[in-house]
Design a protein around this motif. Structure first.
Motif, PDB file in Angstrom:
ATOM      1  N   UNK A 285       0.837  -1.220   0.000  1.00 51.57           N
ATOM      2  CA  UNK A 285       0.000   0.000   0.000  1.00 51.57           C
ATOM      3  C   UNK A 285       0.865   1.260   0.000  1.00 51.57           C
ATOM      4  N   UNK A 286       1.991   1.213   0.734  1.00 48.06           N
ATOM      5  CA  UNK A 286       2.838   2.415   0.880  1.00 48.06           C
ATOM      6  C   UNK A 286       4.102   2.346   0.027  1.00 48.06           C
ATOM      7  N   UNK A 287       4.114   1.370  -0.909  1.00 45.62           N
ATOM      8  CA  UNK A 287       5.233   1.272  -1.865  1.00 45.62           C
ATOM      9  C   UNK A 287       6.591   1.213  -1.160  1.00 45.62           C
ATOM     10  N   UNK A 288       6.649   0.380  -0.105  1.00 45.66           N
ATOM     11  CA  UNK A 288       7.877   0.263   0.699  1.00 45.66           C
ATOM     12  C   UNK A 288       8.801  -0.794   0.121  1.00 45.66           C
ATOM     13  N   UNK A 289      10.070  -0.709   0.459  1.00 41.01           N
ATOM     14  CA  UNK A 289      11.027  -1.779   0.163  1.00 41.01           C
ATOM     15  C   UNK A 289      11.047  -2.672   1.410  1.00 41.01           C
ATOM     16  N   UNK A 290      10.725  -3.934   1.249  1.00 42.02           N
ATOM     17  CA  UNK A 290      10.514  -4.810   2.406  1.00 42.02           C
ATOM     18  C   UNK A 290      11.594  -5.895   2.481  1.00 42.02           C
ATOM     19  N   UNK A 291      12.281  -5.988   3.626  1.00 38.90           N
ATOM     20  CA  UNK A 291      13.220  -7.086   3.863  1.00 38.90           C
ATOM     21  C   UNK A 291      12.621  -8.098   4.837  1.00 38.90           C
ATOM     22  N   UNK A 292      12.754  -9.373   4.469  1.00 40.68           N
ATOM     23  CA  UNK A 292      12.297 -10.441   5.367  1.00 40.68           C
ATOM     24  C   UNK A 292      13.424 -11.466   5.500  1.00 40.68           C
ATOM     25  N   UNK A 293      13.858 -11.805   6.721  1.00 42.78           N
ATOM     26  CA  UNK A 293      14.885 -12.827   6.877  1.00 42.78           C
ATOM     27  C   UNK A 293      14.306 -14.232   6.763  1.00 42.78           C
ATOM     28  N   UNK A 294      14.933 -15.043   5.894  1.00 43.29           N
ATOM     29  CA  UNK A 294      14.622 -16.458   5.907  1.00 43.29           C
ATOM     30  C   UNK A 294      15.816 -17.181   6.535  1.00 43.29           C
TER      31      UNK A 294
ATOM     32  N   UNK B 148       8.630  -4.275  -3.724  1.00 41.13           N
ATOM     33  CA  UNK B 148      10.088  -4.454  -3.724  1.00 41.13           C
ATOM     34  C   UNK B 148      10.474  -5.301  -2.508  1.00 41.13           C
ATOM     35  N   UNK B 149      10.209  -6.593  -2.626  1.00 41.34           N
ATOM     36  CA  UNK B 149      10.465  -7.584  -1.566  1.00 41.34           C
ATOM     37  C   UNK B 149      11.866  -8.150  -1.728  1.00 41.34           C
ATOM     38  N   UNK B 150      12.639  -8.202  -0.648  1.00 39.22           N
ATOM     39  CA  UNK B 150      13.984  -8.773  -0.684  1.00 39.22           C
ATOM     40  C   UNK B 150      14.156  -9.687   0.529  1.00 39.22           C
ATOM     41  N   UNK B 151      14.813 -10.810   0.307  1.00 42.22           N
ATOM     42  CA  UNK B 151      14.862 -11.837   1.353  1.00 42.22           C
ATOM     43  C   UNK B 151      16.216 -12.549   1.311  1.00 42.22           C
ATOM     44  N   UNK B 152      16.808 -12.767   2.479  1.00 40.55           N
ATOM     45  CA  UNK B 152      18.063 -13.521   2.573  1.00 40.55           C
ATOM     46  C   UNK B 152      17.855 -14.714   3.486  1.00 40.55           C
ATOM     47  N   UNK B 153      18.379 -15.862   3.069  1.00 39.71           N
ATOM     48  CA  UNK B 153      18.361 -17.031   3.928  1.00 39.71           C
ATOM     49  C   UNK B 153      19.629 -17.007   4.782  1.00 39.71           C
ATOM     50  N   UNK B 154      19.437 -16.662   6.053  1.00 40.50           N
ATOM     51  CA  UNK B 154      20.573 -16.561   6.967  1.00 40.50           C
ATOM     52  C   UNK B 154      21.036 -17.953   7.408  1.00 40.50           C
TER      53      UNK B 154
ATOM     54  N   UNK C  78      17.782  -2.394  -8.150  1.00 39.41           N
ATOM     55  CA  UNK C  78      16.794  -3.411  -8.536  1.00 39.41           C
ATOM     56  C   UNK C  78      17.242  -4.174  -9.771  1.00 39.41           C
ATOM     57  N   UNK C  79      17.881  -3.445 -10.697  1.00 45.15           N
ATOM     58  CA  UNK C  79      18.286  -4.074 -11.968  1.00 45.15           C
ATOM     59  C   UNK C  79      19.336  -5.162 -11.754  1.00 45.15           C
ATOM     60  N   UNK C  80      19.992  -5.163 -10.563  1.00 42.98           N
ATOM     61  CA  UNK C  80      21.053  -6.171 -10.340  1.00 42.98           C
ATOM     62  C   UNK C  80      20.479  -7.483  -9.799  1.00 42.98           C
ATOM     63  N   UNK C  81      19.208  -7.450  -9.389  1.00 48.30           N
ATOM     64  CA  UNK C  81      18.630  -8.619  -8.716  1.00 48.30           C
ATOM     65  C   UNK C  81      17.987  -9.563  -9.725  1.00 48.30           C
ATOM     66  N   UNK C  82      18.566 -10.751  -9.882  1.00 46.39           N
ATOM     67  CA  UNK C  82      17.924 -11.758 -10.747  1.00 46.39           C
ATOM     68  C   UNK C  82      16.944 -12.605  -9.945  1.00 46.39           C
TER      69      UNK C  82
END
Ligand code: NAI
Ligand code: AKB
Length: 228
Positions: free
Chosen positions: A15-24, A71-77, A138-142
């Motif tokens: 809704x607020x066009x945020x960039x969201x990080x979630x840890x996996x 703009x969802x981004x996630x890293x598996x720690x 963003x363009x670097x993320x495959x």
């Protein structure tokens, strides 16, 4: 937190066009996943509710990205090791508790088998990777969900490294069958080549420096506490 609360976060972020990080986590894989190494893309059938909730988060985040442009981004720690917080009972947390016990009593009771290899990472590398992926163009993320890795070691390898500093250090093994079954279903080593290629991920700390850093940090805290 990883399911219902996460749905709220997804809607607010979209809704607020945020960039969201979630840890996996390494726990997002299971016994039918390739374990050595574990690539980013492979079967994911974890047998813990923790792992199931993380696969859910990865898939829901990517759904919101492709469906709504989030703009969802996630890293598996891997197992994250730091001197700043007490172990919370996780399957990799033996690798934090061992340092506190080594300093306190030179004795440690390990709840995993000596040859249980798991991916691990020092907290500074974890924070660096999180900031780097969030600031990557963003363009670097495959991909939207990446494995990140620094080191993989077993309890016996960690013990040998600690003994270089505390020769009298003694370990006994009292295996917890629940945690051992979880550890035996998780990756032994992560393939993080996509993160290294796409956004320049590179870890700084390996096992030897980790042990020196952790013993110095906890040792100095212990001396300060004794002085006080
Ligand atoms: N520590 C590790 O080795 C690893 C951690 N992770 C992931 O990283 C994330 C953080 O893990 P840790 O720092 O180890 O956990 P933690 O349990 O040490 O910290 C979690 C924090 O979240 C807060 N919290 C809990 N419920 C909340 C809520 N409803 N609203 C706001 N805050 C809330 C807690 O008070 C606590 O400060 C988790 O998603 C975990 O799955 C993934 C792999 C490894
Ligand atoms: C690796 C994890 O996700 C967790 N910290 C655990 O050790 O269980």
């Amino acid at each position: 937190v990883n399911i219902t609360g996460f749905h709220n976060i997804l809607d607010i972020a979209a809704e607020h066009n945020l960039r969201l990080f979630v840890p996996s986590t390494i726990g997002a894989f299971g016994p039918t996943s390739p374990r050595n190494p574990t690539p980013d893309l492979c079967i994911q059938r974890p047998r813990t509710i923790y792992g199931v909730s993380k696969v859910h988060a990865e898939l829901m985040g990517e759904y919101y990205h492709y469906k709504y442009g989030l703009d969802f981004r996630c890293l598996r720690y891997p197992g994250i090791i730091s001197a700043d917080s007490q172990p919370g009972g996780g399957t990799t947390d033996y690798a934090v508790q061992i340092f506190h016990d080594a300093i306190k009593s030179s004795k440690f009771q390990c709840n995993l088998k000596p040859d249980t290899r798991l991916p691990m990472m020092y907290i500074d590398d974890c924070l660096k990777a999180t900031l780097d992926v969030m600031e990557a163009p963003t363009t670097s993320l495959s991909m939207r969900t990446y494995n990140i890795s620094a080191m993989s070691f077993s309890p016996e390898e960690l013990v040998q490294e600690i003994k270089k500093h505390i020769p009298e250090f003694q370990v006994t093994y009292n295996v917890d069958p629940v945690r051992q079954a979880i550890a035996d279903s998780w990756p032994m080593k992560f393939d993080d080549s996509n993160a290294r290629r796409d956004w320049g991920w590179k870890h700084d700390m390996d096992l030897s420096e980790l042990v020196t850093t952790m013993l110095n940090a906890i040792g100095s805290d212990s001396r300060v506490a004794q002085t006080n």
